[in-house]
Design a protein around this motif. Sequence first.
Motif, PDB file in Angstrom:
ATOM      1  N   TYR A  40      62.449   4.322 -76.717  1.00  0.00           N
ATOM      2  CA  TYR A  40      62.969   4.553 -75.467  1.00  0.00           C
ATOM      3  C   TYR A  40      64.008   5.471 -75.410  1.00  0.00           C
ATOM      4  CZ  TYR A  40      60.445   0.437 -74.393  1.00  0.00           C
ATOM      5  OH  TYR A  40      59.294  -0.324 -73.998  1.00  0.00           O
TER       6      TYR A  40
ATOM      7  N   GLU B 154      51.216   6.393 -72.225  1.00  0.00           N
ATOM      8  CA  GLU B 154      52.660   6.234 -72.261  1.00  0.00           C
ATOM      9  C   GLU B 154      53.155   5.468 -71.347  1.00  0.00           C
ATOM     10  OE1 GLU B 154      54.051  10.727 -73.751  1.00  0.00           O
ATOM     11  OE2 GLU B 154      53.246  10.619 -71.372  1.00  0.00           O
TER      12      GLU B 154
ATOM     13  N   THR C  29      55.191   1.421 -72.062  1.00  0.00           N
ATOM     14  CA  THR C  29      56.577   0.774 -71.908  1.00  0.00           C
ATOM     15  C   THR C  29      56.545  -0.693 -71.692  1.00  0.00           C
ATOM     16  OG1 THR C  29      55.911   0.591 -69.274  1.00  0.00           O
ATOM     17  CG2 THR C  29      56.920   2.725 -70.004  1.00  0.00           C
TER      18      THR C  29
ATOM     19  N   LEU D  73      61.576  -0.962 -64.799  1.00  0.00           N
ATOM     20  CA  LEU D  73      61.050   0.294 -65.143  1.00  0.00           C
ATOM     21  C   LEU D  73      62.038   1.485 -64.985  1.00  0.00           C
ATOM     22  CD1 LEU D  73      58.304   1.438 -65.942  1.00  0.00           C
ATOM     23  CD2 LEU D  73      58.027   2.105 -63.503  1.00  0.00           C
TER      24      LEU D  73
ATOM     25  N   PHE E 177      63.727   3.323 -67.946  1.00  0.00           N
ATOM     26  CA  PHE E 177      62.760   4.195 -68.990  1.00  0.00           C
ATOM     27  C   PHE E 177      62.119   5.441 -68.545  1.00  0.00           C
ATOM     28  CE2 PHE E 177      63.111  -0.629 -69.871  1.00  0.00           C
ATOM     29  CZ  PHE E 177      63.591  -0.469 -71.077  1.00  0.00           C
TER      30      PHE E 177
END
Lengths: 297, 702
Positions: free
Chosen positions: B59, B72, B76, B117, B120
């Motif tokens: 991260y 990718e 997460t 989200l 990130f």
Amino acid sequence: MFKQNKNIFTGLFMAVCSVLFTYPSMAGNDGFVFGPRGLGTGQSGLLHTDIWANHNNIGALGWLKKSGAGVSFDNRYNLKSFNQIALTGALVSKKYGVVGIGVSRFGSELFSQSKASLGWAKSFGIASIGLQGQWYQVAADEFPSRHYLILNFGGLAKLTSKVHFAASIQNLNQAKASDFQSDKIPTIVRAGLSFLPNNKVKLISEIQKDLDKKSIFKIGIEYEVLRKVWARTGFSSQIQQVSGGVGFEWNQFQFDYAIANHPQLGWTNSIGINFIFGKSQSDQKEPSKGENDKENK
Amino acid sequence: MKYWLFILILAFGLNTQKLFGQTYPRPEIQVEDFIENLFNLQSSDVNYEDLYEQLLLLYSNPLDLNDATPDELRNTYILSEKQVQDFLSHRQKTGKLLSIYELQSIPSFDQNTIYALLPFVIVNETPLNQDNKGLFKRIAIEPNNSLIVRGSRTLENQKGYSEAIPNASGDLPARYLGDPNKIFLRYRVSHVKDFSIGFTSEKDPGEQLRWNPATKQYGMDFWSAHFMVENKGLFKKAIVGDYQYMFGQGLVYSAGFAVGKGSEPVTTVRRSSIGIRPYTSVLEGLFFRGGAATLGFKNFEVTALVSSKSVDGNIQSASDTVDNDFIENFTSSINITGFHRTPTELANKQTNRETMLGTSVIYKEKTGKWELGALATSIQYQFPIIRRPSVYNQFDFNGSLNQNLSFTGQYNYQNFSFFGESAISKGGGHASVAGLVGSIGKGLDISMVARNYSRDYHAFYSNGFGEATRNVNERGIYWGLKYRAHPKWLVAAYYDRFVFPYLAFQADGPSWGDEYLSRITFSPSKTTSFFIQYRNESKLRNLASNQTPTDILVTTRRQNWVMQADVKANSWLSVRTRVQGSMWNQEKGNPQTYGLAISQDLNFDFGKVSISNRFSLFDTDDYNNRQYLYEKNVLYAFSIPALNGRGIRVYSLIQFSLNRKFDFWLRVARTIQRDQKTIGSGNEEIKGNSRTDLVVQIRYKI
């Protein structure tokens, strides 16, 4: 030669039974679900409103919309003596409810359990109830066979369109198996909830309690992968049996297959065919395409 | 509401899109919360510090949404399969995202997902590599750089630093050579999808700060550095220095990173093939040292890996039974703790050379619908590993050469993603894992994973899905389910059944078991959330109270429960209360034992200064009921003590941002166990009933 083989079989059978007896509710044949659909959803048949409700929960039969008949064949743990064949049939009348008949035979010539049942079920508003009389015969090699009359009761309530509740009692009359140590035919109570978040998915939870044994908790899921093609999977705790299955509908026929695995005993296979008089069988198996699209796109 | 907001933003965005896109304040990652949501906190045999370090690596670079690959995005662990698919088709249809706010226009992206989200991801508006400046110029002006210096120590005197007194037989017990200070240095400058340069260095408590090449001491005890460039012509990635590699489902190379079973039952079961990654951690064992490069030809990605590094271990000698002059050197194990504090530990430092060669080819179908990959690799040790033979380890790796061959694939169908990997090792051991994650309704996601690892499968850097820590001797099947029934309610659950066909840890016979977890989260508002969680694990283990010479396997059951409430009272005050407990028992064994921990947090945030405080209390019957509690720590550090016994633990953490360049942290943590005369064991032992740890950290952005 034959005699010797027989002894080997008897020995083998006893060995497997001794393993089975150590796992709650797996002794004999009384805790098992009938039909590959129920086996696929983690051995849970209580909440399926299909023609196999004859064997799994007579109350659920009350929701049946089309008459039909089916046959299934099971083999447990790849053992010859653990075969089961079962037949089911249901006749639907809008006015008088549903009449169901079921026949099954488990085992081999050394030990067998045969059942024949006649039941009636009907839905009233949100709930359905059913009552069933069952003739139950147990035959063991070199022993006189015994037979009993068993009463089963069940019901299924559609609390909302998404949440269904069902319960059943098997062997309501607590029939005695023999006078020796007041041995009884198992009395099994089941209760469960199913949740239908959309028209393609059915989540099932069920608890099964044999009065003399530990309870078993079951979880299952059925998902309509494509139109009229279903994938199923589930598991039951305590006995740690896992299962999966597929089913599809072709015209008036339904084909189902399920496989299950027990960590020590191994694999169980089940296959079945249903024939439905009329086009679709029950509410659960009626996909309404329009709503699905709304949900999933 | 969502749509109105979007329209409003769009209306503004037409004129001020640059302003919006670039000035959106990326929220700080609330690492504790995030990790806690992923991990199964109370699992017994997981090294959380390692996992945390790995997550942090993942991260520390935000993901550029305009450039992110499906893998990718999945990595997460926030997006469901449907959301990934929806995002990709949105990006394909409407082109690059103009701002982060555009996420709201994707139907399956609910508010919860977007908020989760945000820390990130970024939406990068200046395309990379398109400014004409040279690479070195870009590195020199890159604002994303920082130097971190951290010092920490335990204030009480520990046995390892005391004078050694000869014991009864006249031997001097081993003591630490160095001082009790821990020093950590890290510098990194990086730009997403362009370059990354950095070094990391560490001296553990008890290690010497000394320059002596004879004992392999070069100032600090551990050094690591890397230089990586991305997207340069044919090269998708090229790295020199310390790196990790992640392939398929992690059965051969997993980059040490795996979440596995936890409170997030769906998105974490699938590994993503993210390939080469720079290594910036200080775990002294889970990386490669050398060079690696990934080349892209059309839809093919070809990777070559080369590594040579020294590993720790005690090298022993044995003379050949036939020819007595021929002396054979070997080691019984590779030590990856990274501690070089005592003379013995120092003597075992970097004694064995590990050489790794590898190559992989991955074919990615143009639309990302499916991909296939193959990996071949070998690892050679200078001195062979020969274990002390026992029934337990007879299928473990012995020798100096291991080779792996692996195939992996994934396939996306509608809202489903199927994945799998199958690998073999030299000597015939095999390992396979296959699974699916899918969205089967609005807010309803499921996952399934099946695995089968043979008892003689060997891979030193594997970390595939499983119950045991290593991918050997295990068969199992797993189901996960997550349902957001309502924006305010989230239900998550899993069930896993496993079989260990051969002897396993604390199980002297074939064993099996199952595990389930369920969590219900209720978030009545953006600032308030509450959850309860229950987990049950039953497996066969040796009976602890057994008196007979032969071990007996019995069902061993561990139950954990947690209740937690979070309230953000206003702009500067937030509170958290957590109550957790456990039960442990063995069939036919001693009576059930219990553990309990209660913690209360009080966090203040005044902009430039923020202060976090905790008071916690714990009471456990035995070590089986030890309680793990996540704690806030200085940035990039992590603390999750295992609390055992009866006592109190408190900490205070102050963060102070002086200006845009300087940040300071100070943390004091203290454990008090009044009924104890000593705390800790061995060289870590403290005489007294309390332990105090102090951490100071400075970050400087050059």
